[in-house]
Design a protein around this motif. Structure first.
Motif, PDB file in Angstrom:
ATOM      1  N   GLY A 290       0.828  -1.190   0.000  1.00 24.01           N
ATOM      2  CA  GLY A 290       0.000   0.000   0.000  1.00 24.01           C
ATOM      3  C   GLY A 290       0.861   1.238   0.000  1.00 24.01           C
ATOM      4  O   GLY A 290       2.028   1.197  -0.405  1.00 24.01           O
ATOM      5  N   GLY A 291       0.282   2.325   0.495  1.00 24.85           N
ATOM      6  CA  GLY A 291       1.031   3.571   0.591  1.00 24.85           C
ATOM      7  C   GLY A 291       2.141   3.443   1.621  1.00 24.85           C
ATOM      8  O   GLY A 291       2.139   2.542   2.459  1.00 24.85           O
ATOM      9  N   ASN A 292       3.115   4.317   1.536  1.00 22.84           N
ATOM     10  CA  ASN A 292       4.174   4.455   2.526  1.00 22.84           C
ATOM     11  C   ASN A 292       5.247   3.369   2.456  1.00 22.84           C
ATOM     12  O   ASN A 292       6.389   3.622   2.798  1.00 22.84           O
ATOM     13  CB  ASN A 292       3.587   4.501   3.956  1.00 22.84           C
ATOM     14  N   MET A 293       4.893   2.160   2.018  1.00 18.82           N
ATOM     15  CA  MET A 293       5.869   1.063   2.067  1.00 18.82           C
ATOM     16  C   MET A 293       6.646   0.922   0.760  1.00 18.82           C
ATOM     17  O   MET A 293       7.395  -0.028   0.593  1.00 18.82           O
ATOM     18  CB  MET A 293       5.212  -0.265   2.470  1.00 18.82           C
ATOM     19  N   ILE A 294       6.481   1.873  -0.159  1.00 17.80           N
ATOM     20  CA  ILE A 294       7.134   1.746  -1.463  1.00 17.80           C
ATOM     21  C   ILE A 294       8.133   2.883  -1.687  1.00 17.80           C
ATOM     22  O   ILE A 294       8.025   3.957  -1.090  1.00 17.80           O
ATOM     23  CB  ILE A 294       6.097   1.774  -2.605  1.00 17.80           C
ATOM     24  N   SER A 295       9.118   2.649  -2.549  1.00 20.93           N
ATOM     25  CA  SER A 295       9.934   3.772  -3.030  1.00 20.93           C
ATOM     26  C   SER A 295       9.542   4.116  -4.462  1.00 20.93           C
ATOM     27  O   SER A 295       9.751   5.212  -4.922  1.00 20.93           O
ATOM     28  CB  SER A 295      11.421   3.439  -2.932  1.00 20.93           C
ATOM     29  N   ASP A 296       8.979   3.135  -5.167  1.00 21.16           N
ATOM     30  CA  ASP A 296       8.484   3.397  -6.523  1.00 21.16           C
ATOM     31  C   ASP A 296       7.430   2.368  -6.876  1.00 21.16           C
ATOM     32  O   ASP A 296       7.518   1.213  -6.455  1.00 21.16           O
ATOM     33  CB  ASP A 296       9.647   3.321  -7.525  1.00 21.16           C
ATOM     34  N   VAL A 297       6.440   2.829  -7.615  1.00 21.19           N
ATOM     35  CA  VAL A 297       5.426   1.902  -8.133  1.00 21.19           C
ATOM     36  C   VAL A 297       5.260   2.175  -9.621  1.00 21.19           C
ATOM     37  O   VAL A 297       5.162   3.331 -10.038  1.00 21.19           O
ATOM     38  CB  VAL A 297       4.065   2.083  -7.419  1.00 21.19           C
ATOM     39  N   ARG A 298       5.310   1.124 -10.411  1.00 18.39           N
ATOM     40  CA  ARG A 298       5.127   1.237 -11.862  1.00 18.39           C
ATOM     41  C   ARG A 298       3.983   0.321 -12.267  1.00 18.39           C
ATOM     42  O   ARG A 298       3.455  -0.432 -11.456  1.00 18.39           O
ATOM     43  CB  ARG A 298       6.416   0.794 -12.571  1.00 18.39           C
TER      44      ARG A 298
END
Lengths: 410, 158
Positions: free
Chosen positions: A251-259
């Motif tokens: 979800g939000g907050n736990m990523i550095s990038d999403v593609r």
């Protein structure tokens, strides 16, 4: 007594409440503890003056809220003596912390037929997640048995740990009050090549906690049993283990990038903190830690040794063979969580009678049904003491038990 | 808070002390249903022999608190020898007595709707359990054996 309990009691507004003109005798802190005014005020003040989203907005209010939120993490780090701030992950509670380890570390590191060692005194939160994982991984669950006085029987510990990949164990039983020899257990696990996961939910509120001295690899606990609010808990883990684990929830907050074709995870601890965290609750947990620090956890532990000793001796003197207290008598190896059977009266009936004088205890299986089967009872009555309980509460319990004797006098 | 005398009536304690129809029956011919209260761990087994439209025999085993045990004991005495239809009416009447409070709390009592009339059903000793509704947490204790009997009746008449 090591604590000025009369003064501490005044910090907890709910303890001044009367029901039907009689004061509350709160002996259910192993279930959930009461909250001091300091925690209530800190949370109210934060919401009144400083509330904002954390870790994502640039304006001053949000930056300030983030600072206070991260300040709570620092308080946790110091309170449990974690070597790194990144190792402190906020969760919903201890249950979610344990599920995070078992699902994330377990999925990545365990294979069909691997052995995991548990003990027969675990809470369902340290049993059911293993059963869930086992349905997928066909784990071999091994169980450390108990001695007659409710301690771990370590006679065959080395055989149990032989070839095992993980040892998941409570630091203090929520039913028996037993403190387990945690350093010895984590050393044995390490010698066998197993990681150790420690359920500290009952331990942290009542003892000085030092995760490094304990030698654990993972450690879980909840805020609501240690004078803090419900809705927040902590997972501590060794950095290199947490680094190597896949995320648990996305979800939000736990990523550095999403593609469109994938994602990259954030750095620790955000990697394990998907979504908006319990922000005000973190402030409350920080205030609870400040409160406990001021009282002193070594004082809390000494007080609970005193009150456990007093209560066990008094109940035995007063009721003799009519009362069976589970778990060890020796207060060196137990806390002030006291489960008992009384005159063959069902715990539900006991707690019902006790409720007439506002003596709040828990009756039931305490989320430890395997242990209930070993104790050969469907349920126990459990009185659990905390820093705001003194001899008068223990005496009120005993007087109320007399009332149960009067009704069930057969 | 209501007084304990509303809950622990003498007749309830009597059934708790000396439970009626305690034991097991061979299956088959008897049908057995198990019930348990996951909150408190109470367990109950109801053994039932139904023949020719009658509850010929019923036995109760398991363990639990005074309310669940006495309710089971009274239930066994009440339905033994009754027709299946009478037993089912009794279950409905007892449930109705127990759910009064639940319905009021849930706020879904519909005033214009006539409540089912169970005045023809003689609850006898069971009426002593009426006080349980003042202690909502204990309603599940009182209804455990009845839910289990319903299950056993369904199996026995299937």
């Amino acid at each position: 007594m090591s604590l000025d309990v009369a003064r501490l009691k005044k910090d907890f507004p709910v303890l001044e409440r009367e029901i039907d003109g009689k004061p509350l005798v709160y002996l259910d802190s192993a279930n959930s503890s009461q909250k001091p005014q300091q925690v209530i005020d800190a949370m109210s003040r934060f919401m009144e003056t400083s509330y904002g989203p954390v870790s994502r907005s640039a304006y001053q209010l949000a930056a300030n809220a983030t600072e206070l939120f991260e300040g709570a993490r620092q308080k946790v780090q110091r309170f449990i003596n974690a070597s790194k701030l990144e190792e402190v992950v906020f969760t919903k509670n201890a249950t979610e912390a344990l599920n995070t380890v078992i699902q994330s570390w377990g999925r990545a590191n365990l294979h069909d037929g691997d052995a995991v060692v548990l003990t027969q005194m675990e809470h369902h939160a340290n049993i059911v997640p293993w059963h869930i994982l086992s349905a997928e991984k066909h784990l071999e669950l091994r169980w450390v048995p108990l001695t007659d006085d409710g301690q771990l029987d370590l006679t065959h510990l080395d055989q149990l740990l032989d070839g095992a990949k993980a040892f998941s164990v409570t630091a203090m039983s929520n039913v028996l009050g037993t403190l387990t020899p945690i350093r010895l257990l984590t050393d044995a696990a390490r010698a066998a090549g197993a990681i150790s996961i420690v359920d500290g939910c009952q331990f942290v509120p009542h003892n000085v906690t030092d995760v490094q001295a304990m030698g654990a690899d993972f450690f879980a606990f909840s805020s609501h049993k240690m004078c803090g609010p419900s809705g927040i808990g902590v997972l501590w883990g060794r950095e290199q283990l947490l680094e190597a684990m896949p995320p648990f929830m996305g979800g939000g907050n736990m990523i550095s990038d999403v593609r469109l074709d994938g994602f990259d995870v954030a750095e620790l601890p955000a990697k394990f903190e998907a979504g908006t965290p319990p922000i005000t609750e973190a402030i409350g947990l920080g205030a609870a830690i400040d409160y406990l620090d001021e009282v002193g956890m070594d004082n809390v532990r000494r007080h609970e040794m005193d009150i456990a000793g007093y209560t066990i001796t008094m109940l035995k003197e007063r009721f003799g063979d009519d009362i069976t207290i589970y778990g060890p008598d020796n207060v060196e190896v137990r806390g002030a969580t006291i489960s008992f059977a009384f005159r063959g009266i069902h715990p539900h009936d006991i707690s019902q009678v006790l409720d007439q004088t506002n003596v709040c205890v828990r009756a039931g299986h305490h989320c430890a049904k395997p242990l209930m089967r070993i104790l050969d009872t469907p349920a126990t009555t459990r009185a659990s003491f905390y820093l705001y309980n003194d001899e008068s509460d223990a005496d009120a319990l005993a007087n109320a038990l007399d009332g149960a004797s009067d009704i069930f006098n057969f | 808070m209501p007084g304990l005398e509303d809950l622990y009536r003498e007749i309830i304690l009597d059934h708790y002390r000396s439970p009626r129809n305690r034991g097991t029956l061979e299956t088959p011919p008897a049908h057995m249903a198990k019930g348990h209260n996951p909150l408190c761990g109470d367990e109950i087994q109801v053994y039932l022999i139904v023949g020719d439209g009658y509850v010929e025999d019923v036995k109760i085993s398991g363990q639990g608190c005074s309310i669940s045990q006495s309710s089971a004991s009274m239930m066994s005495a009440a339905v033994k020898g009754k027709t299946v239809h009478e037993a089912r009416r009794m279950i409905d009447a007892f449930r109705s007595m127990m759910s009064v409070h639940e319905r009021a709390v849930a706020g879904n009592r519909i005033d214009h709707e006539e409540p089912d009339d169970y005045s023809d059903v003689k609850l006898g000793d069971l009426d002593a359990l009426r006080g349980v509704v003042k202690f909502p947490v204990r309603i599940k204790c009182a209804t455990l054996s009845w839910n289990t009997l319903t299950q056993a009746l369904e199996e026995a008449t299937a």
